[in-house]
Design a protein around this motif. Structure first.
Motif, PDB file in Angstrom:
ATOM      1  N   ARG A  21      11.749  -8.514 -27.807  1.00 30.54           N
ATOM      2  CA  ARG A  21      11.816  -9.344 -26.603  1.00 30.54           C
ATOM      3  C   ARG A  21      11.702  -8.523 -25.327  1.00 30.54           C
ATOM      4  NH1 ARG A  21      16.440 -13.910 -27.504  1.00 30.54           N
ATOM      5  NH2 ARG A  21      15.416 -14.966 -29.227  1.00 30.54           N
ATOM      6  N   THR A  58       4.476 -11.668 -29.806  1.00 29.97           N
ATOM      7  CA  THR A  58       4.535 -13.007 -29.215  1.00 29.97           C
ATOM      8  C   THR A  58       5.934 -13.406 -28.751  1.00 29.97           C
ATOM      9  OG1 THR A  58       4.733 -13.966 -31.423  1.00 29.97           O
ATOM     10  CG2 THR A  58       2.518 -13.837 -30.477  1.00 29.97           C
ATOM     11  N   SER A  59       6.972 -12.682 -29.145  1.00 31.59           N
ATOM     12  CA  SER A  59       8.341 -12.968 -28.683  1.00 31.59           C
ATOM     13  C   SER A  59       8.694 -12.208 -27.409  1.00 31.59           C
ATOM     14  CB  SER A  59       9.357 -12.613 -29.770  1.00 31.59           C
ATOM     15  OG  SER A  59       9.168 -13.396 -30.912  1.00 31.59           O
ATOM     16  N   ARG A 108       9.470 -10.971 -23.886  1.00 26.54           N
ATOM     17  CA  ARG A 108       9.839 -11.667 -22.642  1.00 26.54           C
ATOM     18  C   ARG A 108       9.721 -10.770 -21.425  1.00 26.54           C
ATOM     19  NH1 ARG A 108      15.012 -15.241 -24.636  1.00 26.54           N
ATOM     20  NH2 ARG A 108      13.823 -16.470 -26.129  1.00 26.54           N
ATOM     21  N   ASN A 157       5.358 -15.821 -24.296  1.00 25.09           N
ATOM     22  CA  ASN A 157       6.757 -15.884 -23.859  1.00 25.09           C
ATOM     23  C   ASN A 157       7.112 -14.869 -22.783  1.00 25.09           C
ATOM     24  OD1 ASN A 157       7.923 -18.044 -25.498  1.00 25.09           O
ATOM     25  ND2 ASN A 157       7.252 -16.759 -27.202  1.00 25.09           N
ATOM     26  N   THR A 211       7.940 -13.425 -19.471  1.00 26.13           N
ATOM     27  CA  THR A 211       8.404 -14.012 -18.209  1.00 26.13           C
ATOM     28  C   THR A 211       8.432 -12.991 -17.079  1.00 26.13           C
ATOM     29  OG1 THR A 211      10.732 -13.623 -18.753  1.00 26.13           O
ATOM     30  CG2 THR A 211       9.814 -15.779 -19.337  1.00 26.13           C
ATOM     31  N   GLU A 266       1.032 -22.981 -21.701  1.00 25.95           N
ATOM     32  CA  GLU A 266       1.775 -22.314 -22.775  1.00 25.95           C
ATOM     33  C   GLU A 266       2.337 -20.957 -22.348  1.00 25.95           C
ATOM     34  OE1 GLU A 266      -2.578 -21.204 -23.694  1.00 25.95           O
ATOM     35  OE2 GLU A 266      -1.505 -22.823 -22.719  1.00 25.95           O
ATOM     36  N   TYR A 267       1.821 -20.399 -21.259  1.00 26.23           N
ATOM     37  CA  TYR A 267       2.288 -19.102 -20.785  1.00 26.23           C
ATOM     38  C   TYR A 267       3.440 -19.281 -19.803  1.00 26.23           C
ATOM     39  CZ  TYR A 267      -1.601 -16.934 -23.143  1.00 26.23           C
ATOM     40  OH  TYR A 267      -2.460 -16.503 -24.109  1.00 26.23           O
ATOM     41  N   LYS A 268       4.385 -18.331 -19.817  1.00 25.59           N
ATOM     42  CA  LYS A 268       5.638 -18.490 -19.085  1.00 25.59           C
ATOM     43  C   LYS A 268       5.899 -17.423 -18.029  1.00 25.59           C
ATOM     44  CE  LYS A 268       7.809 -20.807 -22.960  1.00 25.59           C
ATOM     45  NZ  LYS A 268       7.438 -20.534 -24.314  1.00 25.59           N
TER      46      LYS A 268
END
Length: 182
Positions: free
Chosen positions: A48, A67-68, A70, A90, A92, A114-116
């Motif tokens: 993450r 993909t996890s 952050r 994911n 951010t 879908e993107y954050k």
């Protein structure tokens, strides 16, 4: 430090290939090493938080399986363009400060609902075109802040006529068009 965290700060590492990296690791801090390439992270599915700041990385690559992820810190490297971020749905917070970036076209791959991505740090780079920057940012629907200048480290675009000295843009959407302001 938790069981799922691995910190190898200032350990003179020159490669990611031989790291004792378990798929369960969620936080990896490799600040201040001598790593030239992002590689060998494909088994870190649960990662993450990744800090590769103050290394010798010149190209963003080898991240598509994370993909996890952050938060990603690639500050203080040798990167000249933003690329290789596709699939990081994911993500951010992205810190790309203190590089040599003049091309942010890779941000186009983070467009869509879908993107954050919310926070982007680009201070102390070589960005010289506000048009290019805005074209690449406008599709980042979750984006809330972009830092171009901080603590005296800015970009050539910050010296352009019309620059009002604001260092962070806040971004939100109305029903009809994006609005930028402080």
């Amino acid at each position: 430090m938790g069981d799922n965290e691995l910190s190898l700060i200032d350990k003179q590492l020159t490669s990611l290939q031989d790291l004792p990296l378990s798929p369960a690791v969620t936080s990896l801090n490799l600040h201040c090493n001598h790593i030239p390439r992002i590689e060998g992270l494909s088994s870190a599915w649960h990662l993450r938080h990744l800090d590769l700041s103050s290394n010798r990385i010149s190209k963003i690559e080898g991240l598509s399986s994370l993909t996890s992820l952050r938060t990603l810190n690639l500050s203080s490297n040798l990167i000249t363009k933003i690329e290789g971020l596709n699939g990081l749905v994911n993500l951010t917070k992205l810190n790309m400060s203190y590089n040599q970036i003049n091309n942010v076209t890779g941000l186009l791959y983070l467009h869509g609902t879908e993107y954050k991505l919310k926070h982007l740090s680009l201070n102390s780079n070589l960005i010289d075109s506000m048009d290019h920057l805005l074209q690449c940012l406008l599709g980042l629907q979750g984006l809330r802040s972009v830092t171009l200048s901080k603590d005296g480290g800015d970009n050539p675009v910050c010296s352009a006529p019309g620059w009002n000295g604001n260092t962070t843009f806040l971004h939100h959407y109305t029903d009809e068009y994006p609005v930028w302001g402080i």
